[in-house]
Design a protein around this motif. Structure first.
Motif, PDB file in Angstrom:
ATOM      1  N   GLN A 198       0.845  -1.190   0.000  1.00  0.00           N
ATOM      2  CA  GLN A 198       0.000   0.000   0.000  1.00  0.00           C
ATOM      3  C   GLN A 198       0.884   1.245   0.000  1.00  0.00           C
ATOM      4  OE1 GLN A 198      -2.311  -0.573   3.504  1.00  0.00           O
ATOM      5  NE2 GLN A 198      -3.639  -2.116   2.567  1.00  0.00           N
ATOM      6  N   PRO A 199       0.661   2.164  -0.938  1.00  0.00           N
ATOM      7  CA  PRO A 199       1.452   3.396  -0.969  1.00  0.00           C
ATOM      8  C   PRO A 199       1.052   4.309   0.183  1.00  0.00           C
ATOM      9  CG  PRO A 199      -0.265   3.470  -2.636  1.00  0.00           C
ATOM     10  CD  PRO A 199      -0.313   2.104  -2.001  1.00  0.00           C
ATOM     11  N   SER A 200       2.004   5.053   0.652  1.00  0.00           N
ATOM     12  CA  SER A 200       1.714   5.971   1.752  1.00  0.00           C
ATOM     13  C   SER A 200       0.985   7.192   1.209  1.00  0.00           C
ATOM     14  CB  SER A 200       3.009   6.392   2.450  1.00  0.00           C
ATOM     15  OG  SER A 200       3.832   7.069   1.530  1.00  0.00           O
ATOM     16  N   ASN A 201      -0.056   7.584   1.910  1.00  0.00           N
ATOM     17  CA  ASN A 201      -0.877   8.726   1.477  1.00  0.00           C
ATOM     18  C   ASN A 201      -0.577   9.958   2.317  1.00  0.00           C
ATOM     19  OD1 ASN A 201      -2.179   7.281  -0.506  1.00  0.00           O
ATOM     20  ND2 ASN A 201      -3.788   6.550   0.860  1.00  0.00           N
ATOM     21  N   LYS A 202       0.627  10.069   2.810  1.00  0.00           N
ATOM     22  CA  LYS A 202       0.957  11.204   3.664  1.00  0.00           C
ATOM     23  C   LYS A 202       1.081  12.490   2.859  1.00  0.00           C
ATOM     24  CE  LYS A 202       3.312   8.413   7.105  1.00  0.00           C
ATOM     25  NZ  LYS A 202       4.581   8.079   7.731  1.00  0.00           N
ATOM     26  N   GLN A 203       1.517  12.397   1.601  1.00  0.00           N
ATOM     27  CA  GLN A 203       1.727  13.608   0.801  1.00  0.00           C
ATOM     28  C   GLN A 203       0.546  13.883  -0.139  1.00  0.00           C
ATOM     29  OE1 GLN A 203       5.445  13.176  -1.169  1.00  0.00           O
ATOM     30  NE2 GLN A 203       6.640  13.640   0.648  1.00  0.00           N
ATOM     31  N   GLY A 204      -0.499  13.139  -0.029  1.00  0.00           N
ATOM     32  CA  GLY A 204      -1.643  13.362  -0.899  1.00  0.00           C
ATOM     33  C   GLY A 204      -1.535  12.496  -2.147  1.00  0.00           C
ATOM     34  N   ALA A 205      -2.557  12.568  -2.972  1.00  0.00           N
ATOM     35  CA  ALA A 205      -2.613  11.720  -4.150  1.00  0.00           C
ATOM     36  C   ALA A 205      -1.606  12.175  -5.220  1.00  0.00           C
ATOM     37  CB  ALA A 205      -4.012  11.711  -4.741  1.00  0.00           C
ATOM     38  N   LEU A 206      -1.526  13.475  -5.456  1.00  0.00           N
ATOM     39  CA  LEU A 206      -0.610  14.008  -6.466  1.00  0.00           C
ATOM     40  C   LEU A 206       0.259  15.087  -5.844  1.00  0.00           C
ATOM     41  CD1 LEU A 206      -3.040  14.355  -9.505  1.00  0.00           C
ATOM     42  CD2 LEU A 206      -1.337  12.578  -9.131  1.00  0.00           C
ATOM     43  N   ALA A 207       1.473  15.111  -6.313  1.00  0.00           N
ATOM     44  CA  ALA A 207       2.373  16.176  -5.831  1.00  0.00           C
ATOM     45  C   ALA A 207       1.981  17.486  -6.486  1.00  0.00           C
ATOM     46  CB  ALA A 207       3.805  15.828  -6.179  1.00  0.00           C
ATOM     47  N   LYS A 208       2.057  18.567  -5.707  1.00  0.00           N
ATOM     48  CA  LYS A 208       1.696  19.874  -6.246  1.00  0.00           C
ATOM     49  C   LYS A 208       2.813  20.365  -7.167  1.00  0.00           C
ATOM     50  CE  LYS A 208      -1.253  21.191  -2.468  1.00  0.00           C
ATOM     51  NZ  LYS A 208      -1.584  22.199  -1.458  1.00  0.00           N
ATOM     52  N   LEU A 209       2.389  21.064  -8.194  1.00  0.00           N
ATOM     53  CA  LEU A 209       3.356  21.600  -9.157  1.00  0.00           C
ATOM     54  C   LEU A 209       3.820  22.954  -8.762  1.00  0.00           C
ATOM     55  CD1 LEU A 209       1.666  20.446 -12.439  1.00  0.00           C
ATOM     56  CD2 LEU A 209       3.632  19.432 -11.321  1.00  0.00           C
TER      57      LEU A 209
END
Length: 148
Positions: free
Chosen positions: A137-148
């Motif tokens: 399971q991927p960690s969802n600490k940084q959200g689904a997508l990285a901000k640009l």
């Protein structure tokens, strides 16, 4: 011996007249009935064969609740089945993790089916499966997508 002639005449043998039947009886109807039943059976079989869903291996054991229940109930045969399903469904688990899980399952099998049966504990097996699932399971600490 002199031949004796008698006055009796021999009537010629006439074969009986052939009787022609215009009716074939019930056989054509019976044959047609069986042909129709055979075609109906064949049609139903093809339909049933087409409608059977193909079992998807990815729909196999996704969570550990069934495996946990099999460990608690000490059902080794069901546990082996579920472990095999889990391994085939979890392609992302590393080869080392899969080997460790299979080794733990082998220990359980030896304890259960050895001449000198001994108690087995599935805690190690459950721990290995849960750790493999946590890594999956991927960690969802940084959200689904990285901000640009």
């Amino acid at each position: 011996m002199p031949a004796q002639h008698s006055n009796t005449t021999i009537a010629p043998v006439v074969p009986p007249a052939a009787v022609e039947s215009t009716s074939a009886g019930f056989w054509p109807y019976l044959t047609a009935l069986f042909a129709i039943l055979w075609l109906a059976t064949l049609t139903l079989w093809f339909r049933a064969h087409k409608q059977q869903p193909v079992k998807n291996k990815s729909a196999a054991v996704k969570n550990t609740s069934e495996i946990d229940n099999a460990v608690k109930s000490k059902d080794v045969v069901r546990l082996q089945y579920l472990i095999n399903q889990w391994i085939s469904a979890n392609h992302q688990a590393s080869a080392e993790q899969k080997q460790d899980i299979l080794a733990a399952m082998e220990e359980i099998n030896q304890a259960q089916f050895n001449h000198h049966k001994s108690e087995w504990n599935g805690k190690k097996l459950l721990k290995l499966i849960k750790s493999a699932e946590q890594e999956r399971q991927p960690s969802n600490k940084q959200g689904a997508l990285a901000k640009l």
